[in-house]
Write a protein that holds these residues in place. Structure first.
Motif, PDB file in Angstrom:
ATOM      1  N   GLU A  69       0.850  -1.189   0.000  1.00 41.71           N
ATOM      2  CA  GLU A  69       0.000   0.000   0.000  1.00 41.71           C
ATOM      3  C   GLU A  69       0.886   1.239   0.000  1.00 41.71           C
ATOM      4  N   ARG A  70       0.323   2.369  -0.363  1.00 40.96           N
ATOM      5  CA  ARG A  70       1.086   3.619  -0.352  1.00 40.96           C
ATOM      6  C   ARG A  70       1.642   3.859   1.055  1.00 40.96           C
ATOM      7  N   VAL A  71       2.877   4.328   1.129  1.00 40.64           N
ATOM      8  CA  VAL A  71       3.497   4.506   2.450  1.00 40.64           C
ATOM      9  C   VAL A  71       2.778   5.601   3.237  1.00 40.64           C
ATOM     10  N   VAL A  72       2.246   6.576   2.556  1.00 44.07           N
ATOM     11  CA  VAL A  72       1.264   7.520   3.126  1.00 44.07           C
ATOM     12  C   VAL A  72       0.119   7.623   2.118  1.00 44.07           C
ATOM     13  N   HIS A  73      -1.010   8.134   2.548  1.00 42.30           N
ATOM     14  CA  HIS A  73      -2.197   8.266   1.673  1.00 42.30           C
ATOM     15  C   HIS A  73      -2.680   6.913   1.166  1.00 42.30           C
ATOM     16  N   ALA A  74      -2.559   5.867   2.005  1.00 42.06           N
ATOM     17  CA  ALA A  74      -2.929   4.523   1.555  1.00 42.06           C
ATOM     18  C   ALA A  74      -4.427   4.386   1.340  1.00 42.06           C
ATOM     19  N   PHE A 112      -8.878  11.099  -3.738  1.00 39.14           N
ATOM     20  CA  PHE A 112      -8.895  11.702  -2.402  1.00 39.14           C
ATOM     21  C   PHE A 112      -8.397  10.654  -1.415  1.00 39.14           C
ATOM     22  N   SER A 113      -7.785  11.117  -0.330  1.00 34.69           N
ATOM     23  CA  SER A 113      -7.209  10.138   0.586  1.00 34.69           C
ATOM     24  C   SER A 113      -7.062  10.715   1.984  1.00 34.69           C
ATOM     25  N   THR A 114      -6.917   9.817   2.960  1.00 36.91           N
ATOM     26  CA  THR A 114      -6.389  10.248   4.245  1.00 36.91           C
ATOM     27  C   THR A 114      -4.891   9.986   4.199  1.00 36.91           C
ATOM     28  N   VAL A 151      -1.244  24.411   3.924  1.00 39.01           N
ATOM     29  CA  VAL A 151       0.145  24.439   4.414  1.00 39.01           C
ATOM     30  C   VAL A 151       0.554  23.013   4.777  1.00 39.01           C
ATOM     31  N   PHE A 152       1.823  22.868   5.195  1.00 34.68           N
ATOM     32  CA  PHE A 152       2.291  21.526   5.530  1.00 34.68           C
ATOM     33  C   PHE A 152       3.027  21.547   6.869  1.00 34.68           C
ATOM     34  N   PHE A 153       3.320  20.348   7.384  1.00 31.94           N
ATOM     35  CA  PHE A 153       3.895  20.207   8.728  1.00 31.94           C
ATOM     36  C   PHE A 153       5.352  20.640   8.807  1.00 31.94           C
ATOM     37  N   PHE A 218      -5.682  22.344  -2.205  1.00 33.49           N
ATOM     38  CA  PHE A 218      -4.611  23.332  -2.378  1.00 33.49           C
ATOM     39  C   PHE A 218      -3.373  22.647  -2.949  1.00 33.49           C
ATOM     40  N   GLY A 219      -2.696  23.330  -3.841  1.00 33.08           N
ATOM     41  CA  GLY A 219      -1.426  22.800  -4.342  1.00 33.08           C
ATOM     42  C   GLY A 219      -0.333  22.936  -3.297  1.00 33.08           C
ATOM     43  N   VAL A 220      -0.562  23.735  -2.274  1.00 34.07           N
ATOM     44  CA  VAL A 220       0.325  23.996  -1.130  1.00 34.07           C
ATOM     45  C   VAL A 220       1.567  24.792  -1.527  1.00 34.07           C
ATOM     46  N   HIS A 221       2.437  24.223  -2.336  1.00 37.44           N
ATOM     47  CA  HIS A 221       3.673  24.936  -2.675  1.00 37.44           C
ATOM     48  C   HIS A 221       3.381  26.135  -3.569  1.00 37.44           C
ATOM     49  N   PRO A 352      11.998  23.814  -0.655  1.00 39.90           N
ATOM     50  CA  PRO A 352      12.717  22.568  -0.351  1.00 39.90           C
ATOM     51  C   PRO A 352      11.800  21.376  -0.060  1.00 39.90           C
ATOM     52  N   LEU A 353      10.557  21.632   0.220  1.00 42.11           N
ATOM     53  CA  LEU A 353       9.605  20.536   0.385  1.00 42.11           C
ATOM     54  C   LEU A 353       9.232  20.003  -0.995  1.00 42.11           C
ATOM     55  N   LEU A 354       8.989  20.934  -1.884  1.00 39.56           N
ATOM     56  CA  LEU A 354       8.651  20.580  -3.267  1.00 39.56           C
ATOM     57  C   LEU A 354       9.801  19.809  -3.909  1.00 39.56           C
ATOM     58  N   PHE A 359      11.683  13.964  -5.959  1.00 38.47           N
ATOM     59  CA  PHE A 359      12.389  12.686  -5.938  1.00 38.47           C
ATOM     60  C   PHE A 359      11.467  11.548  -5.502  1.00 38.47           C
ATOM     61  N   SER A 360      10.658  11.817  -4.479  1.00 40.69           N
ATOM     62  CA  SER A 360      10.002  10.731  -3.743  1.00 40.69           C
ATOM     63  C   SER A 360       8.942   9.950  -4.520  1.00 40.69           C
ATOM     64  N   TYR A 361       8.157  10.641  -5.333  1.00 42.05           N
ATOM     65  CA  TYR A 361       6.980   9.969  -5.905  1.00 42.05           C
ATOM     66  C   TYR A 361       7.367   8.874  -6.893  1.00 42.05           C
ATOM     67  N   LEU A 362       8.268   9.211  -7.801  1.00 40.58           N
ATOM     68  CA  LEU A 362       8.715   8.223  -8.775  1.00 40.58           C
ATOM     69  C   LEU A 362       9.404   7.068  -8.061  1.00 40.58           C
ATOM     70  N   ASP A 363      10.190   7.419  -7.076  1.00 36.41           N
ATOM     71  CA  ASP A 363      10.936   6.411  -6.339  1.00 36.41           C
ATOM     72  C   ASP A 363       9.992   5.414  -5.670  1.00 36.41           C
ATOM     73  N   THR A 364       8.978   5.925  -4.976  1.00 35.47           N
ATOM     74  CA  THR A 364       8.078   5.027  -4.253  1.00 35.47           C
ATOM     75  C   THR A 364       7.256   4.188  -5.230  1.00 35.47           C
ATOM     76  N   GLN A 365       6.927   4.761  -6.393  1.00 42.58           N
ATOM     77  CA  GLN A 365       6.087   4.021  -7.331  1.00 42.58           C
ATOM     78  C   GLN A 365       6.836   2.864  -7.980  1.00 42.58           C
ATOM     79  N   LEU A 366       8.148   2.982  -8.064  1.00 39.31           N
ATOM     80  CA  LEU A 366       8.932   1.888  -8.633  1.00 39.31           C
ATOM     81  C   LEU A 366       8.751   0.616  -7.821  1.00 39.31           C
TER      82      LEU A 366
HETATM   83 FE1  HDE Z   1       3.116  13.322  -0.581  1.00 40.08          FE
HETATM   84  N1  HDE Z   1       3.673  11.410  -0.935  1.00 40.08           N
HETATM   85  N2  HDE Z   1       4.944  13.741   0.175  1.00 40.08           N
HETATM   86  N3  HDE Z   1       2.513  15.209  -0.046  1.00 40.08           N
HETATM   87  N4  HDE Z   1       1.282  12.945  -1.263  1.00 40.08           N
HETATM   88  C1  HDE Z   1       2.898  10.442  -1.443  1.00 40.08           C
HETATM   89  O1  HDE Z   1       3.543   8.958  -3.152  1.00 40.08           O
HETATM   90  C2  HDE Z   1       6.030  12.969   0.015  1.00 40.08           C
HETATM   91  C3  HDE Z   1       3.285  16.164   0.536  1.00 40.08           C
HETATM   92  C4  HDE Z   1       0.265  13.830  -1.407  1.00 40.08           C
HETATM   93  O2  HDE Z   1      -3.643   9.703  -4.224  1.00 40.08           O
HETATM   94  C5  HDE Z   1       3.659   9.197  -1.769  1.00 40.08           C
HETATM   95  O3  HDE Z   1       2.618   7.497  -4.601  1.00 40.08           O
HETATM   96  C6  HDE Z   1       7.182  13.631   0.539  1.00 40.08           C
HETATM   97  C7  HDE Z   1       2.638  17.445   0.462  1.00 40.08           C
HETATM   98  C8  HDE Z   1      -0.905  13.156  -1.897  1.00 40.08           C
HETATM   99  O4  HDE Z   1      -1.922   8.533  -4.871  1.00 40.08           O
HETATM  100  C9  HDE Z   1       5.112   9.570  -1.422  1.00 40.08           C
HETATM  101  C10 HDE Z   1       6.742  14.817   1.042  1.00 40.08           C
HETATM  102  C11 HDE Z   1       1.454  17.216  -0.179  1.00 40.08           C
HETATM  103  C12 HDE Z   1      -0.528  11.824  -2.041  1.00 40.08           C
HETATM  104  C13 HDE Z   1       4.962  10.983  -0.922  1.00 40.08           C
HETATM  105  C14 HDE Z   1       5.335  14.885   0.799  1.00 40.08           C
HETATM  106  C15 HDE Z   1       1.399  15.814  -0.486  1.00 40.08           C
HETATM  107  C16 HDE Z   1       0.841  11.727  -1.648  1.00 40.08           C
HETATM  108  C17 HDE Z   1       3.107   7.939  -1.143  1.00 40.08           C
HETATM  109  C18 HDE Z   1       7.537  15.901   1.741  1.00 40.08           C
HETATM  110  C19 HDE Z   1       0.357  18.223  -0.511  1.00 40.08           C
HETATM  111  C20 HDE Z   1      -1.412  10.688  -2.499  1.00 40.08           C
HETATM  112  C21 HDE Z   1       2.568   7.107  -2.271  1.00 40.08           C
HETATM  113  C22 HDE Z   1       8.610  16.409   0.992  1.00 40.08           C
HETATM  114  C23 HDE Z   1       0.770  19.291  -1.355  1.00 40.08           C
HETATM  115  C24 HDE Z   1      -1.507  10.638  -3.985  1.00 40.08           C
HETATM  116  C25 HDE Z   1       2.876   7.835  -3.473  1.00 40.08           C
HETATM  117  C26 HDE Z   1      -2.434   9.533  -4.392  1.00 40.08           C
HETATM  118  C27 HDE Z   1       1.579  10.545  -1.688  1.00 40.08           C
HETATM  119  C28 HDE Z   1       6.030  11.704  -0.539  1.00 40.08           C
HETATM  120  C29 HDE Z   1       4.530  15.963   1.222  1.00 40.08           C
HETATM  121  C30 HDE Z   1       0.261  15.240  -1.142  1.00 40.08           C
HETATM  122  C31 HDE Z   1       5.828   8.674  -0.448  1.00 40.08           C
HETATM  123  C32 HDE Z   1       8.599  13.070   0.548  1.00 40.08           C
HETATM  124  C33 HDE Z   1       3.205  18.785   0.958  1.00 40.08           C
HETATM  125  C34 HDE Z   1      -2.262  13.776  -2.179  1.00 40.08           C
HETATM  126  O5  HDE Z   1       5.925   9.552  -2.546  1.00 40.08           O
END
Ligand code: HDE
Length: 690
Positions: A69-74, A112-114, A151-153, A218-221, A352-354, A359-366
């Protein structure tokens, strides 16, 4: 979706859609199967034979059905739809065609996700909601991977694993599931003051959306738009729901988590199935590059908003979700969003969050989707043509022809060709600097906007925030963590810190750490200019034998005409007998539902019905609980007796509407207005035992 408004993406997905009507069961090799209920054995009671290829294939496939499952937003739910821009006025700022071509319907998939909970966790937990939109544009996929809070944490992505480890279930016992109310999260929070602003949002009702259809995105960044001449403009993206921004209340969310853990997912599904297509307005805040340093915060700091009063949100176009997925796994689970998916006209900033997310999204999807060919999965495929020299890898679905899989080549005629019209060119930004691990001083103020948020809240919103802090910290075992949080809150607002401290056994701070700056941003409050409509609201009509059938019908017709969804609830399913002997169909039996699954409740007259309901603990509780949660409650004629039984009849309370027998019209319009107001927080509900 009707045949003529099908999108290009929808037509493309047809190639992958598989129907089962009038088909025969086969193996994966296409061999028809004679029996799928009994394995091949030696004798009727004998051992199963390895040569039973159907048995082996069936079990093997099953054994491998799960992916990580997704590491966050599962936990999420998604839908198809489209985006349409209103006009070409953004052409001065961006070259992106989907943002500048009126009449162009860009297909989208939205998920949409938690964030914290695992895939099977409840929908209505206190959490941020993801709001991710994939636009299948003619120039390739653009993903706007946002949240329902602006905003973000944290400010730097290198802190993301720390934050996520802190909020997820604790590592030694994997408790609690999908909850921030535990020691590790608040320990991180108290030691990392940049979380303060986001924690204010998380403790507010924004973390408890009534529906995905009723939350902002919100796109946040701060991103960058780039026009055809290469000129950049900073941009923040906003989604505004057409039905207004509405939340549940905390007690309600906890009960829903048990009664219907799929509450938000079901709501989205049912709305689309019934043709109430959810809709949002895309808005942008534009900041000219020369104003980069014109604010008292850094535009690159994702813990800050640009107050709407400072830079207005300019409407751009509308997003409509009009089709549910055919298959949850194939579409909602396998969709892969990536912040780095941009089209010409949209670019990044140095937030720096953006940068870390890139890096993270492509990496986790692999790993999640098992190799580098996941962009070929139907839901991820662009509608734009894909041609490149990527080859091989697990699950290659295309058959690349020809000899040349390299660039430059002469054997393939130099193709696929590089550059040309529509090619993405990165924005040319001059950057100078030393390599350094340091946070910019311009990121240093962690409290002013937390205070801005607090100051902007209505009285009831503030009460809910204080109650949320008290609940969460009340679950924190270590006193020093509670104290640390209160110390941080005293930097936000002294009264807030004192109110929280008093509820959690912490010595209230003696005085304000800093004076409250007194500024607010009205647009941050859910009370600000609320959209009030009963459209798509779920209204319960309580009935028993002897109910006034004409009133049931009258109320139902009037409210349904305004777009509400009415359900008749009774002690048993089937039908109840009206006072005049009529059959009144029952939508659901009371034991299968609860008041928390409805937005409002009506008790029609009919003496025998009301007497029976008043003696039915479930019915009385239904009304009391709806009252406690601030919902509109209506009673016609004798129906008022049930309100008495629930101890809510008098004195008159906001949102409780009673009507005389003959005044159906006056009653329904007053009740509809009360239901449209969503909730009536100014009630004396503490005394209600529900
Ligand atoms: Fe994500 N985030 N995120 N995030 N995020 C993921 O990607 C990450 C952040 C957001 O419905 C992961 O495919 C890092 C902000 C959504 O599939 C992962 C950081 C925002 C979704 C990941 C953030 C988001 C994700 C987990 C800090 C709002 C679900 C699975 C630098 C602007 C997308 C995946 C969906 C998912 C990483 C912070 C939104 C791990 C490293 C800020 C909506 O790649």
């Amino acid at each position: 979706m009707t045949a003529d408004n099908r999108t290009d993406k929808d037509r493309q997905l047809d190639e992958a859609r598989v129907g089962f009507q009038d088909t025969a069961l086969t193996t994966d090799q296409g061999i028809r199967v004679d029996d799928t209920d009994n394995s091949l054995k030696v004798g009727e009671r004998g051992p199963t034979l390895m040569e039973d290829f159907h048995f082996r294939e069936k079990i093997t496939h099953f054994d491998h059905e799960r992916i990580p499952e997704r590491v966050v937003h599962a936990r999420g739910a998604g839908a198809h739809g489209y985006f349409e821009v209103h006009d070409d006025s953004l052409a001065a700022f961006t070259a992106a065609r989907f943002l500048t071509t009126p009449g162009l319907r860009t297909p989208v998939f939205t998920r949409f996700s938690t964030v914290a909970g695992s895939r099977g966790s409840a929908d209505t937990v206190r959490d941020v909601r993801g709001f991710a939109v994939k636009f299948y544009t003619p120039e390739g996929n653009f993903d706007l991977v946002g949240n329902n809070m602006p905003v973000f944490f944290i400010q730097d992505g290198i802190k993301f694993p720390d934050f996520v480890h802190a909020v997820k279930p604790e590592p030694h016992n994997e408790i609690p599931q999908a909850s921030s109310a535990h020691d590790t999260l608040w320990d991180f929070v108290q030691l990392q003051p940049e979380t303060t602003h986001m924690m204010m949002w998380l403790m507010s009702d924004r973390a408890l959306p009534r529906s995905y259809r009723m939350m902002q995105g919100f796109g946040v960044h701060t991103f960058r738009l780039v026009n055809a001449e290469g000129r950049g403009t900073f941009v923040k993206f906003h989604w505004r729901p057409k039905l207004g921004i509405h939340s549940l209340v905390w007690d309600e969310t906890q009960k829903i988590a048990g009664k219907d853990p799929d509450f938000n997912r079901r709501d989205l599904w049912e709305a689309i199935e019934s043709g109430d297509f959810p809709e949002w307005e895309l808005g942008v805040q534009l900041v000219p590059e020369e104003d980069e340093h014109a604010f008292d915060f850094d535009l690159l700091d994702a813990t800050k908003i640009i107050p709407e009063e400072q830079v207005p949100v300019r409407p751009v176009g509308r997003l409509v979700l009009d089709r549910n997925p055919d298959n949850f796994f194939a579409e909602t689970e396998q969709i892969a969003f990536h912040l780095g998916n941009v089209v010409p006209g949209i670019d990044f900033t140095n937030d720096p969050l953006l940068q870390a997310r890139l890096f993270s999204y492509l990496d986790t999807q692999l790993i999640r989707l098992g190799g580098p060919n996941f962009p070929q999965i139907p839901i991820n495929r662009p509608v734009a043509e894909v041609r490149n020299h990527h080859r091989d890898g697990y699950h290659q679905m295309t058959i690349p022809q020809g000899q040349a899989s390299y660039h430059p080549n002469s054997l393939g005629g130099g193709c696929p060709a590089v550059g040309g019209e529509g090619a993405y060119t990165h924005y040319q930004e001059r950057v100078d600097g030393n390599k350094i691990r340091k946070r910019s001083e311009s990121f240093g103020d962690h409290y002013s906007q937390a205070t801005l948020f607090w100051n902007s809240m209505a009285g009831w919103e503030k009460e809910h925030i204080v109650a949320a802090f008290r609940f969460e910290l009340g679950k924190v075992v270590h006193l020093h963590i509670r104290e640390g949080v209160v110390r941080n809150l005293n930097q936000v607002d002294h009264d807030l810190a004192v109110m929280v401290a008093e509820g959690v056994g912490v010595e209230p701070p003696a005085g304000a750490a800093v004076p409250n700056h007194g500024h607010g941003s009205p647009a941050l409050s859910q009370d600000h200019d609320p959209v009030q409509t009963v459209a798509t609201r779920k209204i319960a009509i309580l009935a028993a034998d002897g109910v006034d059938a004409a009133q049931v019908e009258g109320v139902r017709t009037a409210l349904t005409t305004e777009g509400a969804v009415c359900e008749v609830l009774a002690a048993r399913d089937g039908a109840v007998r009206g006072a005049g002997g009529e059959q009144v169909p029952v939508t659901r039996a009371l034991n299968t539902v609860a008041s928390v699954l409805y937005d409002a409740v009506v008790v029609p007259g009919g003496e025998a019905s009301v007497r029976a309901l008043s003696e039915d603990g479930d019915a009385v509780h239904f009304v009391s609980e709806a009252f406690k949660h601030g919902k509109a409650i209506g009673a016609l004629g004798a129906g008022a007796e049930l309100l008495e039984a629930a101890r809510i009849g008098s004195p008159p309370e906001p949102g409780v509407v009673t009507g005389a027998e003959g005044d159906l019209e006056g009653f329904t319009s007053a009740f509809a207005a009360a239901a449209a107001a969503h909730r009536h927080p100014a009630r004396d509900s503490k005394r209600i035992p529900a």
